[in-house]
Design a protein around this motif. Structure first.
Motif, mmCIF file in Angstrom:
data_model
loop_
_atom_site.group_PDB
_atom_site.id
_atom_site.type_symbol
_atom_site.label_atom_id
_atom_site.label_comp_id
_atom_site.label_asym_id
_atom_site.label_seq_id
_atom_site.Cartn_x
_atom_site.Cartn_y
_atom_site.Cartn_z
ATOM 1 N N VAL A 63 32.939 -1.064 25.289
ATOM 2 C CA VAL A 63 32.450 -1.563 23.915
ATOM 3 C C VAL A 63 32.448 -0.298 22.985
ATOM 4 O O VAL A 63 32.663 -0.331 21.839
ATOM 5 C CB VAL A 63 30.628 -1.986 24.089
ATOM 6 N N ILE A 64 32.374 1.150 23.740
ATOM 7 C CA ILE A 64 32.589 2.065 22.850
ATOM 8 C C ILE A 64 34.057 2.276 22.485
ATOM 9 O O ILE A 64 34.423 2.632 21.110
ATOM 10 C CB ILE A 64 32.224 3.452 23.591
ATOM 11 N N CYS A 65 35.143 1.799 23.345
ATOM 12 C CA CYS A 65 36.631 2.095 23.061
ATOM 13 C C CYS A 65 36.860 0.895 22.024
ATOM 14 O O CYS A 65 37.822 1.208 21.077
ATOM 15 C CB CYS A 65 37.136 1.558 24.311
ATOM 16 N N LEU A 66 36.060 -0.080 21.513
ATOM 17 C CA LEU A 66 36.345 -1.117 20.245
ATOM 18 C C LEU A 66 35.937 -0.592 19.230
ATOM 19 O O LEU A 66 36.033 -1.169 17.956
ATOM 20 C CB LEU A 66 35.916 -2.299 20.751
ATOM 21 N N LEU A 67 35.274 0.673 19.168
ATOM 22 C CA LEU A 67 34.542 1.437 17.845
ATOM 23 C C LEU A 67 35.529 1.888 17.094
ATOM 24 O O LEU A 67 34.962 2.970 16.363
ATOM 25 C CB LEU A 67 33.169 1.806 18.125
ATOM 26 N N GLY A 68 36.721 1.897 17.064
ATOM 27 C CA GLY A 68 37.494 2.622 16.260
ATOM 28 C C GLY A 68 37.986 3.985 16.735
ATOM 29 O O GLY A 68 38.484 4.411 17.897
ATOM 30 N N LYS A 69 37.794 4.900 15.671
ATOM 31 C CA LYS A 69 37.867 6.417 16.088
ATOM 32 C C LYS A 69 37.091 7.055 17.258
ATOM 33 O O LYS A 69 37.544 7.834 17.920
ATOM 34 C CB LYS A 69 37.759 7.398 14.774
ATOM 35 N N ILE A 70 35.903 6.624 17.368
ATOM 36 C CA ILE A 70 34.989 7.019 18.628
ATOM 37 C C ILE A 70 35.661 6.306 19.761
ATOM 38 O O ILE A 70 35.600 7.097 20.930
ATOM 39 C CB ILE A 70 33.448 6.512 18.219
ATOM 40 N N GLY A 71 36.313 5.342 19.728
ATOM 41 C CA GLY A 71 36.816 4.592 20.851
ATOM 42 C C GLY A 71 38.105 5.371 21.422
ATOM 43 O O GLY A 71 38.292 5.898 22.500
ATOM 44 N N LEU A 72 38.772 5.798 20.296
ATOM 45 C CA LEU A 72 39.991 6.754 20.768
ATOM 46 C C LEU A 72 39.648 8.239 21.079
ATOM 47 O O LEU A 72 40.242 8.636 22.279
ATOM 48 C CB LEU A 72 40.885 7.182 19.555
ATOM 49 N N LEU A 73 38.425 8.542 20.616
ATOM 50 C CA LEU A 73 37.970 9.920 21.398
ATOM 51 C C LEU A 73 37.423 9.502 22.779
ATOM 52 O O LEU A 73 37.650 10.388 23.583
ATOM 53 C CB LEU A 73 36.763 10.305 20.533
ATOM 54 N N ALA A 74 36.889 8.417 23.023
ATOM 55 C CA ALA A 74 36.299 8.275 24.119
ATOM 56 C C ALA A 74 37.490 8.084 25.450
ATOM 57 O O ALA A 74 37.438 8.396 26.512
ATOM 58 C CB ALA A 74 35.620 6.813 24.412
#
Length: 86
Positions: free
Chosen positions: A38-49
């Motif tokens: 779910v976190i990976c699907l949140l755009g820039k936060i997902g790339l950071l994860a």
């Protein structure tokens, strides 16, 4: 070991980072994986994860290796045993 974190071979899918996190905090590994997706699907936060996952996969040791180094593996030999002083 980085603040007590480790990867885990048992139950891993890719590198074992999420399995290690779930073992460290006594969480269900499926729940940790779902939260990560779910976190990976949140755009820039997902790339950071994803970048954090790759970094942790590169630097964290495996739990089994840490425990083998700390406690040893196999039976102890008498000559390797520490002598008891009275």
């Amino acid at each position: 070991m980085l603040l007590g974190f480790y990867k885990q071979r048992l139950g891993r899918v890719l590198a074992g980072v999420l399995a290690g996190i779930s073992d460290r905090f006594h969480w269900n590994v499926s729940l940790v994986r779902i939260i990560f997706v779910v976190i990976c699907l949140l755009g820039k936060i997902g790339l950071l994860a994803i970048a954090a996952y790759v970094l942790l996969a590169a630097i964290l040791p495996f739990k089994e290796d840490v425990y083998a180094d700390r406690y040893g593996t196999g039976p102890r030999k008498i000559k390797d045993a520490e002598k008891i002083r009275k």
